[in-house]
Design a protein around this motif. Sequence first.
Motif: not given
Length: 151
Positions: A1-9
């Motif tokens: 599973m790959t997701v995008q996060l709305d925070v800095d890596a």
Amino acid sequence: MTVQLDVDAADAYTVLTTFDKLTEINPAVQRVTVRERISTREAVLETEVQVCMLWFCKLLLQVQDMRWQPTDNAGGTLVAQVRPAESNLRYGQAEWRIWPCEAHSCMRFVAEIEPDFWVPPLIGPWVIRRKLEQEALQTSEGIERLAKQLR
């Protein structure tokens, strides 16, 4: 599973590797104990995770060898390998990778487990896969929530 996060890596990776926060990331994680810090990037963790699928609930007891490696461009990788003799899984491994991408950061999660307890044969594997996907989504939301609190 790959997701995008709305925070800095970097923030997402910091949250993921702060093991005493794992119960805040995902409420299914009931307990986390760092048994041993082997080095600055290796530890042995003991966890209890409550998993309910349909009418069946089970407390997963896992002792895991954890290794993590930050990357130069923020983010990094965390790898867990279950110790079967000390867990109620015959086999288990997981990998989280966090890196900068379009939406601030992306996270890829890959896991494979083999329970050491009875699972209904026909629907069990399908239900376990769905539950793992749900838990991964809940974990990514928890990482995002806690990472936003760092700023």
